[in-house]
Design an enzyme around this catalytic site. Sequence first.
Site, short mmCIF file in Angstrom:
data_model
loop_
_atom_site.label_atom_id
_atom_site.label_comp_id
_atom_site.label_asym_id
_atom_site.label_seq_id
_atom_site.Cartn_x
_atom_site.Cartn_y
_atom_site.Cartn_z
N TRP A 188 7.43 65.91 19.39
CA TRP A 188 8.78 66.18 19.54
C TRP A 188 9.00 67.33 20.12
O TRP A 188 9.37 68.21 20.67
CB TRP A 188 8.84 66.29 17.96
CG TRP A 188 9.64 64.54 17.96
CD1 TRP A 188 8.27 64.30 16.23
CD2 TRP A 188 10.71 63.87 18.38
NE1 TRP A 188 9.60 62.57 16.29
CE2 TRP A 188 10.51 62.76 17.60
CE3 TRP A 188 11.02 63.79 19.52
CZ2 TRP A 188 11.10 61.70 17.90
CZ3 TRP A 188 12.33 62.20 19.64
CH2 TRP A 188 11.97 61.26 19.34
N ASP B 250 12.73 72.53 13.57
CA ASP B 250 13.23 71.28 13.97
C ASP B 250 13.49 71.01 12.18
O ASP B 250 11.54 70.86 12.36
CB ASP B 250 12.42 70.39 14.78
CG ASP B 250 13.10 69.14 15.38
OD1 ASP B 250 13.71 68.86 14.57
OD2 ASP B 250 12.26 68.13 16.40
N LYS C 92 17.53 60.57 9.70
CA LYS C 92 15.96 60.74 8.61
C LYS C 92 16.19 60.31 7.25
O LYS C 92 16.13 59.77 6.07
CB LYS C 92 15.09 61.32 9.20
CG LYS C 92 14.77 61.66 10.77
CD LYS C 92 14.31 60.61 11.28
CE LYS C 92 13.99 60.49 12.83
NZ LYS C 92 13.55 61.86 13.38
C1 LIG Z 1 13.77 61.63 14.96
C2 LIG Z 1 13.45 63.07 15.48
C3 LIG Z 1 14.00 63.35 16.82
C4 LIG Z 1 14.89 62.83 17.76
O1 LIG Z 1 15.90 63.07 16.91
P1 LIG Z 1 17.58 62.26 17.60
O2 LIG Z 1 18.44 62.95 16.80
O3 LIG Z 1 16.78 61.27 17.93
O4 LIG Z 1 17.15 63.61 19.32
C5 LIG Z 1 13.39 65.04 16.51
N1 LIG Z 1 12.43 65.76 16.02
C6 LIG Z 1 11.24 65.30 14.82
C7 LIG Z 1 11.64 65.65 13.72
C8 LIG Z 1 12.49 63.95 14.67
O5 LIG Z 1 11.78 63.60 14.08
#
Ligand SMILES: *Cc1c(COP(=O)(O)O)cnc(C)c1O
Length: 357
Positions: A99, A166, A190
């Site tokens: 990511w 993030d 999540k």
């Molecule tokens: C799942 C995830 C993403 C991607 O998220 P999307 O909403 O599918 O773009 C980005 N960063 C982390 C840490 C993730 O777990």
Amino acid sequence: MKKHNFYAGPSILPEFTENQVIKAIKDFSGTGISIMSISHRSKEFVAVMEETMFLFRELLNIPEGYHVLFLGGGASLQFAMVPMNLMNKKAAYLNTGSWAKKAMKEAKNFGEMVEVASSDDKNFAYIPKNYKIPSDADYLHITTNNTIYGTEIKEDMDVEVPLVADMSSDIFSRMVDVSKYVLIYGGAQKNLAPSGVTFVIVKEDVLGKVNRTIPTMLDYKTHIEKGSMFNTPPCIAIFAALQTLKWIKNLGGVEVMNKINREKAELLYNEIGRNKLFIPTITNEQDRSIMNVCWVMNKDFTSLEKEFLEFATERGMVGIKGHRSVGGFRASIYNALPKDSVEAIIAVMQEFENSKA
Ligand SMILES: *Cc1c(COP(=O)(O)O)cnc(C)c1O
């Protein structure tokens, strides 16, 4: 048979959230209309939006001067929106996995992207420490929980440049000192809601400092001015997020949530450490995620990997296959995953070990 949902995302949500969404799909807020079909400008939905923002702020103790936004596009759109809105010349990135790399790729489109450190040398099995951050960087970007590898930065860092994070896969799993960040974002799928909504916590005074033209939809200011209602928001996902926030509040808040999460993670890591058949992929305890627990077969037992997966699946364990870039197993034990499910997978690991003795 009861299913135990260890999927990494979209992932398990509280039963409370599911039940409230089911009700609202039939009859939202006593309107006699479905949440799927009501105007986002109706007073009932506007109330949902306002309460979601309010509870989000309350539970994370977000200080004055920050805005909470609910947008579309996923965390993946934030990989581009962050540099577009915050980066003038240079930004620093900590490379802790897939990511982070995707965020770094987007940043390169807007200026000089400096990788301050990387754990690529060990397939991202640790969090790099003691690196230098250029003092003229517009911000440092980190990924607090690395969903794929099972590493996590569990403490808020003190850095000399503005900090961006993030937090897609660990938001609301621990208390965060928001004042140490200028921007926090994540996909909701999540720990919060079904996919479709992205949360952004942004400090007002970091905006408006770049010279480029920003398309209206990609400008944080647009969404601040319109209270996340510039265009049609993902109504069901926001409604679901509100239910999850209420559920966290009813449990006692984020600190209580964190205590439960740490207990669950400890149980599972202890079993992985104890069981002769398995070894953890993250050896440094400090770096271990309390959300995504990864392990592989011990070296003498690698031939049993597929057999264990089938064994566990037959016993109701869902979504424990490790990500293809790591292999082995991953149990995502997000906020909503009950301790029962952790105990169930531990029992399966022990049963499998005994069957091989
Ligand atoms: C799942 C995830 C993403 C991607 O998220 P999307 O909403 O599918 O773009 C980005 N960063 C982390 C840490 C993730 O777990």
